[in-house]
Motif scaffolding. Structure first.
Motif, short mmCIF file in Angstrom:
data_model
loop_
_atom_site.label_atom_id
_atom_site.label_comp_id
_atom_site.label_asym_id
_atom_site.label_seq_id
_atom_site.Cartn_x
_atom_site.Cartn_y
_atom_site.Cartn_z
N UNK A 27 0.81 -1.23 0.00
CA UNK A 27 0.00 0.00 0.00
C UNK A 27 0.84 1.27 0.00
N UNK A 28 2.01 1.24 0.64
CA UNK A 28 2.82 2.46 0.72
C UNK A 28 3.50 2.82 -0.60
N UNK A 29 3.59 1.86 -1.51
CA UNK A 29 4.28 2.11 -2.78
C UNK A 29 3.35 2.57 -3.88
N UNK A 30 2.04 2.44 -3.69
CA UNK A 30 1.08 2.76 -4.74
C UNK A 30 0.45 4.11 -4.44
N UNK A 31 0.46 4.99 -5.44
CA UNK A 31 -0.09 6.32 -5.28
C UNK A 31 -1.41 6.50 -6.00
N UNK A 32 -1.63 7.72 -6.47
CA UNK A 32 -2.90 8.08 -7.10
C UNK A 32 -3.03 7.41 -8.46
N UNK A 33 -4.31 7.33 -8.89
CA UNK A 33 -4.61 6.80 -10.21
C UNK A 33 -4.26 7.85 -11.26
N UNK A 51 5.60 5.37 -5.47
CA UNK A 51 6.22 6.13 -4.38
C UNK A 51 7.59 5.58 -3.98
N UNK A 52 8.12 4.64 -4.75
CA UNK A 52 9.44 4.12 -4.44
C UNK A 52 10.50 5.17 -4.77
N UNK A 53 11.39 5.52 -3.82
CA UNK A 53 12.39 6.57 -4.09
C UNK A 53 13.34 6.22 -5.24
N UNK A 54 13.60 4.95 -5.44
CA UNK A 54 14.54 4.56 -6.49
C UNK A 54 13.93 4.57 -7.88
N UNK A 55 12.62 4.74 -7.98
CA UNK A 55 11.93 4.69 -9.28
C UNK A 55 11.12 5.96 -9.49
N UNK A 56 11.78 7.08 -9.39
CA UNK A 56 11.10 8.36 -9.59
C UNK A 56 10.66 8.49 -11.04
N UNK A 57 9.41 8.83 -11.25
CA UNK A 57 8.87 8.97 -12.59
C UNK A 57 8.30 7.69 -13.18
N UNK A 85 8.59 11.03 -17.45
CA UNK A 85 9.71 11.68 -16.77
C UNK A 85 10.59 10.68 -16.04
N UNK A 86 10.51 9.42 -16.40
CA UNK A 86 11.31 8.40 -15.72
C UNK A 86 12.77 8.50 -16.10
N UNK A 87 13.64 8.16 -15.15
CA UNK A 87 15.07 8.13 -15.39
C UNK A 87 15.41 6.75 -15.95
#
Length: 293
Positions: A27-33, A51-57, A85-87
């Motif tokens: 649940x903590x890793x999943x954000x808005x639709x 919401x994972x810090x290592x997978x921004x974007x 906007x993913x790295x």
């Protein structure tokens, strides 16, 4: 084929997709639709913020589907996909395309392809490639039984290979015309007449005594520089190249030193600047000093 119109039942099942994402990723890793997209007939993918810090974007993707004429929506797959906007890592490039001049070091091996355009069959090796060569391994992998490999060591006496080796033409592959022109283009670009060094040179290499001409057809356009003080020492240079180390470069003359002044008295009678004041008028003395007028 992807359908342009998302299936209504699959598109409305956001709660089903959210529950599947939270169960799979936490649940903590999943954000808005973030929206949904149609993947095909009765196949819709929902995206959720990551919401994972290592997978921004990046985004969690949950794909839902349903059977024909069925109202129950089922889970197809859940996966992590990059967003706009993913790295991302750079696109992978084969080593043969990444290799640049100067990358090879001691002990490195650079195999050439069997159909390398820079090479062509030599005098004795067009039909019989040497053992452990790329051509031999390619032929063996292809199952060509008519390829005969020469044994290791010198060729047999009296064979074509021995005669070619004696004449200096025993290489199995030689430089092709394409390889010759490609090399000439590289040398012309690095040490040619358009370089800044050549533009400021007093004269071209064709008239320099340090130029060692090449053999063959390249002799007409290139040579090797043998001036240890030149930036092109040991390099293949164009005959139109040049540098400040030209053998006939003019030496700047020393500034002229003026000679010592010489007084010439041979044609001029000396004129006393202070005549004898006690002499007569005839001697050049003043009349007032004689006591009479």
């Amino acid at each position: 084929m992807r359908s342009r119109t998302p299936d209504r039942l699959c598109a409305d099942a956001v709660d089903v997709a959210l529950a599947a994402a939270e169960e799979a990723f936490g649940p903590d890793s999943v954000g808005d639709h973030l929206g949904s997209v149609a993947e095909g007939d009765r196949v819709v993918t929902h995206f959720f913020a990551c919401h994972e810090p290592a997978y921004r974007g990046w985004r969690w993707a949950v794909t839902l589907t349903r059977a024909s004429r069925a109202k129950a929506v089922t889970l197809d797959e859940t996966v992590l996909v990059p967003g706009p906007e993913a790295v991302l890592a750079p696109e992978w490039v084969p080593w043969s395309e990444r290799l640049r001049p100067g990358d090879m070091g001691p002990g490195d091996l650079l195999p050439t392809e069997a159909e390398d355009l820079r090479l062509e069959g030599g005098w004795s090796g067009e039909d019989t490639p040497p053992p452990n060569s790329v051509v031999a391994e390619t032929a063996a992998a292809a199952g060509e039984d008519d390829v005969v490999l020469e044994p290791a060591g010198p060729p047999a006496v009296g064979s074509i290979g021995s005669v070619a080796e004696e004449l200096g033409m025993g290489r199995h592959r030689v430089l092709s015309r394409y390889g010759l022109h490609a090399g000439a283009d590289r040398w012309e670009e690095a040490y040619g007449p358009k370089t800044p060094m050549a533009q400021a040179a007093p004269a071209p290499c064709v008239s320099c005594g340090f130029l060692v001409p090449l053999a063959g057809s390249l002799r007409q356009a290139f040579g090797v520089c043998a001036n240890e003080f030149s930036p092109a020492d040991g390099r293949v240079v164009s005959l139109a190249y040049g540098c400040g180390g030209h053998s006939e470069a003019a030496v700047m003359p020393k500034p002229p030193q003026p000679s010592a002044p010489v007084l010439d008295e041979t044609a001029i009678e000396p004129l006393p600047l202070h005549p004898d004041r006690h002499g007569s008028v005839e001697d050049g003395g003043p009349a007032e000093e004689l006591g009479h007028s």
